[in-house]
Design a protein around this motif. Sequence first.
Motif, PDB file in Angstrom:
ATOM      1  N   ASP A  11      -8.934  -9.320 -92.957  1.00  0.00           N
ATOM      2  CA  ASP A  11      -7.661  -9.810 -92.438  1.00  0.00           C
ATOM      3  C   ASP A  11      -6.581  -9.783 -93.518  1.00  0.00           C
ATOM      4  O   ASP A  11      -5.386  -9.777 -93.203  1.00  0.00           O
ATOM      5  N   PHE A  12      -7.001  -9.813 -94.791  1.00  0.00           N
ATOM      6  CA  PHE A  12      -6.070  -9.772 -95.911  1.00  0.00           C
ATOM      7  C   PHE A  12      -6.254  -8.465 -96.685  1.00  0.00           C
ATOM      8  O   PHE A  12      -7.377  -8.016 -96.888  1.00  0.00           O
ATOM      9  N   ILE A  36      -2.075 -12.727 -99.535  1.00  0.00           N
ATOM     10  CA  ILE A  36      -2.280 -13.770 -98.517  1.00  0.00           C
ATOM     11  C   ILE A  36      -0.938 -14.225 -97.948  1.00  0.00           C
ATOM     12  O   ILE A  36      -0.059 -14.660 -98.699  1.00  0.00           O
ATOM     13  N   PRO A  37      -0.748 -14.165 -96.633  1.00  0.00           N
ATOM     14  CA  PRO A  37       0.495 -14.662 -96.024  1.00  0.00           C
ATOM     15  C   PRO A  37       0.713 -16.138 -96.361  1.00  0.00           C
ATOM     16  O   PRO A  37      -0.236 -16.929 -96.409  1.00  0.00           O
ATOM     17  N   GLN A 127      11.383 -15.719 -98.966  1.00  0.00           N
ATOM     18  CA  GLN A 127      11.108 -15.512 -97.541  1.00  0.00           C
ATOM     19  C   GLN A 127      12.202 -16.145 -96.683  1.00  0.00           C
ATOM     20  O   GLN A 127      12.647 -15.557 -95.681  1.00  0.00           O
ATOM     21  N   ARG A 128      12.656 -17.348 -97.072  1.00  0.00           N
ATOM     22  CA  ARG A 128      13.739 -18.015 -96.333  1.00  0.00           C
ATOM     23  C   ARG A 128      15.062 -17.260 -96.496  1.00  0.00           C
ATOM     24  O   ARG A 128      15.821 -17.100 -95.547  1.00  0.00           O
ATOM     25  N   ASP A 129      15.337 -16.812 -97.727  1.00  0.00           N
ATOM     26  CA  ASP A 129      16.604 -16.133 -98.014  1.00  0.00           C
ATOM     27  C   ASP A 129      16.727 -14.803 -97.273  1.00  0.00           C
ATOM     28  O   ASP A 129      17.805 -14.449 -96.797  1.00  0.00           O
ATOM     29  N   THR A 130      15.640 -14.060 -97.208  1.00  0.00           N
ATOM     30  CA  THR A 130      15.679 -12.694 -96.670  1.00  0.00           C
ATOM     31  C   THR A 130      15.220 -12.589 -95.214  1.00  0.00           C
ATOM     32  O   THR A 130      15.545 -11.615 -94.531  1.00  0.00           O
ATOM     33  N   THR A 135       3.908 -12.312 -99.117  1.00  0.00           N
ATOM     34  CA  THR A 135       2.500 -12.632 -99.345  1.00  0.00           C
ATOM     35  C   THR A 135       2.312 -13.081-100.788  1.00  0.00           C
ATOM     36  O   THR A 135       3.044 -12.644-101.684  1.00  0.00           O
ATOM     37  N   PHE A 136       1.342 -13.951-100.984  1.00  0.00           N
ATOM     38  CA  PHE A 136       1.013 -14.494-102.302  1.00  0.00           C
ATOM     39  C   PHE A 136      -0.253 -13.798-102.785  1.00  0.00           C
ATOM     40  O   PHE A 136      -1.305 -13.885-102.142  1.00  0.00           O
ATOM     41  N   ASN A 137      -0.150 -13.085-103.898  1.00  0.00           N
ATOM     42  CA  ASN A 137      -1.312 -12.385-104.449  1.00  0.00           C
ATOM     43  C   ASN A 137      -2.188 -13.375-105.211  1.00  0.00           C
ATOM     44  O   ASN A 137      -1.728 -14.007-106.164  1.00  0.00           O
TER      45      ASN A 137
END
Length: 222
Positions: A11-12, A36-37, A127-130, A135-137
């Motif tokens: 899934d990732f 990871i989302p 993520q909020r700005d754009t 995802t966080f590696n």
Amino acid sequence: MNLLERAVANDFRKTGEKKKLSISGQIDDKYDVYAIPLEYLYYNDQNGRINTMYKKYSSINGILTPVAGDSEYNNIFEKFIYESNDTAMKNTKQSIIEKSQQEPGVVLPDGRVIDGNRRLTALRMIQRDTGISQTFNAVILKLDVKSKSDEKTIKELELDLQLGREERINYDPIDRIFDVYNTIVIERIMTAEEYKKASGAKSTKGINRDIRLAELIIKFIE
């Protein structure tokens, strides 16, 4: 929801990176890194860097229950992380914008971020700005913060990653004092010698001094 199970189920996405970690009781020292989302992750409420901020908040508002994603819990802890060092936070955000995430973080199967809270915050802000999902590696470790046998291992890893390596930024003095006090005296997760080894301190003299200072501060407050 178990991130390890999702990783095994593909899934990732694997980034192709490997992160080297020294973890007692585990033979492998190089771990796969996954993208990871952010919706599956939450901040570590036991993070020593924001110890005093959270203690102050919880004394007035009560203990927060960890919830992943765009939750009130994560929003409050994001504010703690930002206010703990806003200059470093802005630098991390700009670095990720320009170069992407360079250093993988460390998470547990339930989504708790053990290392990389500032990087997670930067990604949440981007993520909020754009409006573009980020995802966080990170590597996913098979450890459980609720397990007494794993609790010490997790704390050792946190101290090694945040304090025990070159070019790491030290804790704020008050946060350090109460992280030492909470870890050794209250929770009894480690001895002073074990804390010294995990944090890279030169001796236990400073650690024992921090315990005495914490006791004096508590006595003064009382």
